[in-house]
Design an enzyme around this catalytic site. Structure first.
Site, mmCIF file in Angstrom:
data_model
loop_
_atom_site.group_PDB
_atom_site.id
_atom_site.type_symbol
_atom_site.label_atom_id
_atom_site.label_comp_id
_atom_site.label_asym_id
_atom_site.label_seq_id
_atom_site.Cartn_x
_atom_site.Cartn_y
_atom_site.Cartn_z
ATOM 1 N N SER A 9 2.736 -4.413 -17.217
ATOM 2 C CA SER A 9 3.606 -4.838 -16.123
ATOM 3 C C SER A 9 3.127 -6.166 -15.569
ATOM 4 C CB SER A 9 3.600 -3.789 -15.009
ATOM 5 O OG SER A 9 4.143 -4.367 -13.842
ATOM 6 N N HIS A 34 6.855 -5.584 -19.451
ATOM 7 C CA HIS A 34 7.529 -4.829 -18.384
ATOM 8 C C HIS A 34 7.726 -5.745 -17.174
ATOM 9 C CE1 HIS A 34 8.742 -1.118 -16.323
ATOM 10 N NE2 HIS A 34 8.052 -1.543 -15.274
ATOM 11 N N ASP A 36 9.233 -6.068 -13.335
ATOM 12 C CA ASP A 36 9.620 -5.290 -12.152
ATOM 13 C C ASP A 36 10.399 -6.141 -11.164
ATOM 14 O OD1 ASP A 36 8.321 -2.639 -12.513
ATOM 15 O OD2 ASP A 36 6.529 -3.870 -12.703
ATOM 16 N N MET A 38 12.209 -6.149 -7.583
ATOM 17 C CA MET A 38 12.300 -5.404 -6.309
ATOM 18 C C MET A 38 13.056 -6.238 -5.285
ATOM 19 S SD MET A 38 8.342 -4.284 -6.014
ATOM 20 C CE MET A 38 7.467 -3.516 -7.376
ATOM 21 N N HIS A 67 12.855 -3.403 -15.247
ATOM 22 C CA HIS A 67 12.917 -2.239 -14.343
ATOM 23 C C HIS A 67 13.477 -2.714 -13.005
ATOM 24 C CE1 HIS A 67 10.268 0.885 -11.949
ATOM 25 N NE2 HIS A 67 11.565 1.130 -11.829
ATOM 26 N N MET A 69 14.427 -2.250 -9.370
ATOM 27 C CA MET A 69 14.249 -1.417 -8.168
ATOM 28 C C MET A 69 15.086 -2.063 -7.074
ATOM 29 S SD MET A 69 10.191 -0.792 -8.690
ATOM 30 C CE MET A 69 10.115 -2.112 -9.898
ATOM 31 N N MET A 138 8.699 7.658 -12.812
ATOM 32 C CA MET A 138 7.768 6.995 -11.891
ATOM 33 C C MET A 138 6.640 7.962 -11.551
ATOM 34 S SD MET A 138 8.729 3.877 -11.434
ATOM 35 C CE MET A 138 7.304 3.578 -10.370
ATOM 36 N N GLY A 143 7.413 0.291 -5.805
ATOM 37 C CA GLY A 143 7.316 -0.761 -4.795
ATOM 38 C C GLY A 143 6.033 -1.571 -4.880
ATOM 39 N N PHE A 144 4.982 -0.950 -5.365
ATOM 40 C CA PHE A 144 3.692 -1.639 -5.383
ATOM 41 C C PHE A 144 2.885 -1.260 -6.621
ATOM 42 C CE2 PHE A 144 5.042 -0.897 -1.046
ATOM 43 C CZ PHE A 144 4.950 -2.165 -0.483
ATOM 44 N N GLY A 146 -0.983 -0.819 -8.358
ATOM 45 C CA GLY A 146 -2.305 -0.394 -7.890
ATOM 46 C C GLY A 146 -2.366 0.920 -7.119
ATOM 47 N N ASP A 176 5.439 5.128 -15.600
ATOM 48 C CA ASP A 176 5.136 3.901 -14.866
ATOM 49 C C ASP A 176 4.431 4.209 -13.545
ATOM 50 O OD1 ASP A 176 5.141 1.349 -13.807
ATOM 51 O OD2 ASP A 176 7.329 1.145 -13.712
ATOM 52 N N GLY A 178 0.067 3.806 -12.044
ATOM 53 C CA GLY A 178 -1.265 4.415 -12.076
ATOM 54 C C GLY A 178 -1.719 4.853 -13.456
ATOM 55 N N GLY A 198 -0.030 -1.892 -15.139
ATOM 56 C CA GLY A 198 -0.150 -3.179 -14.452
ATOM 57 C C GLY A 198 -1.592 -3.495 -14.134
ATOM 58 N N SER A 199 -2.076 -2.954 -13.017
ATOM 59 C CA SER A 199 -3.443 -3.268 -12.563
ATOM 60 C C SER A 199 -4.491 -2.940 -13.600
ATOM 61 C CB SER A 199 -3.790 -2.471 -11.302
ATOM 62 O OG SER A 199 -2.678 -2.251 -10.534
HETATM 63 C C1 DX5 Z 1 5.730 -0.106 -9.362
HETATM 64 C C2 DX5 Z 1 6.166 -0.782 -10.629
HETATM 65 C C3 DX5 Z 1 5.153 -0.704 -11.700
HETATM 66 C C4 DX5 Z 1 3.839 -1.332 -11.331
HETATM 67 C C5 DX5 Z 1 2.780 -0.500 -11.985
HETATM 68 O O1 DX5 Z 1 6.770 0.041 -8.474
HETATM 69 O O2 DX5 Z 1 7.358 -0.209 -11.135
HETATM 70 O O3 DX5 Z 1 5.632 -1.200 -12.936
HETATM 71 O O4 DX5 Z 1 3.693 -2.660 -11.714
HETATM 72 O O5 DX5 Z 1 1.554 -0.941 -11.551
HETATM 73 P P1 DX5 Z 1 0.225 -0.105 -11.768
HETATM 74 O O6 DX5 Z 1 0.054 0.088 -13.242
HETATM 75 O O7 DX5 Z 1 -0.802 -0.984 -11.147
HETATM 76 O O8 DX5 Z 1 0.398 1.201 -11.042
HETATM 77 ZN ZN ZN Z 2 7.955 -0.780 -13.269
#
Ligand code: DX5
Ligand code: ZN
Length: 220
Positions: A9, A34, A36, A38, A67, A69, A138, A143-144, A146, A176, A178, A198-199
């Protein structure tokens, strides 16, 4: 066990060095980029918009997994097709006429995805599964980046896998939020086909190697 597809991501990338990070993904064992989107309404955060997606598309060599949102995603289906999206995923919770939205996505030549918030039951897709190319489960509240992984996700994946088997569709299951090498194997065992991270990827010392580790964490 089958290796999952890996979709890093870009939300966790270094936006000051976006091209460098995209090129890292290009050269890595990753399968998709990926992306995102928002809107600050559907989720309490704003990520990035069309000019950034356009810049990503210019450098990216792998399929763009978008994706959304956002509320009322129908307004932007054509825009994301023009921007080069391969997969366009909308939230179940944001679509009043989901069946129509899925048809509209496919009519623009993209794969149609549906994302489910942690509170949304997978059985709600029973009447649309035959029209869905991928379901994005999900494993955090969207939304975030990490955030910590919600353990109940495994049950949802298993229930969705059973529904896919029952309906005999080729729908992919994407997870998607954590995702790390701590849970990747268990997610794939439960039925996940695609892992978004992502993180875990971008905050690691060696992102390319981390992608490889995620990919290989499910090998026997
Ligand atoms: C969250 C996003 C994810 C996000 C995942 O709302 O849809 O794609 O980037 O980030 P990590 O892998 O850090 O949870
Ligand atoms: Zn996503």
């Amino acid at each position: 066990m089958k290796s999952p597809l890996i979709a890093p991501s870009l939300l966790a990338a270094d936006f000051g060095n976006l091209q460098r990070d995209i090129e890292m993904v290009n050269a890595s064992a990753a399968d998709w980029h990926h992306i995102d989107i928002m809107d600050g309404v559907f989720v309490p955060n704003i990520s990035y918009g069309m000019p950034v997606v356009k810049a990503i598309e210019k450098s990216a060599t792998k399929p763009l997994d978008v994706h959304l949102m956002i509320v009322d995603p129908d307004r932007y289906i054509e825009t994301f097709a023009d921007l080069g999206a391969t997969n366009l995923t909308v939230h179940y919770e944001a679509c009043t006429h989901l069946h129509r939205t899925l048809q509209a996505i496919k009519s623009k030549g993209m794969k149609a995805g549906v994302a489910l918030n942690p509170h949304t039951n997978v059985m709600l897709l029973e009447d649309t599964l035959q029209d869905i190319d991928l379901v994005l489960i999900m494993s955090v509240n969207p939304g975030f980046g990490g955030q910590s992984f919600i353990e109940h996700t495994y049950e949802k994946i298993k229930a969705l896998k059973a529904l896919i088997t029952k309906k005999n569709t080729s729908t992919l299951i994407e997870v998607d939020g954590g995702v790390t090498t701590e849970n990747s194997r268990k997610l794939v065992e439960a039925g996940a086909d695609v892992l978004v991270a992502g993180s875990f990827v971008f905050k690691s010392d060696n992102p390319s190697n981390t992608i490889k580790e995620l990919k290989e964490s499910c090998k026997n």
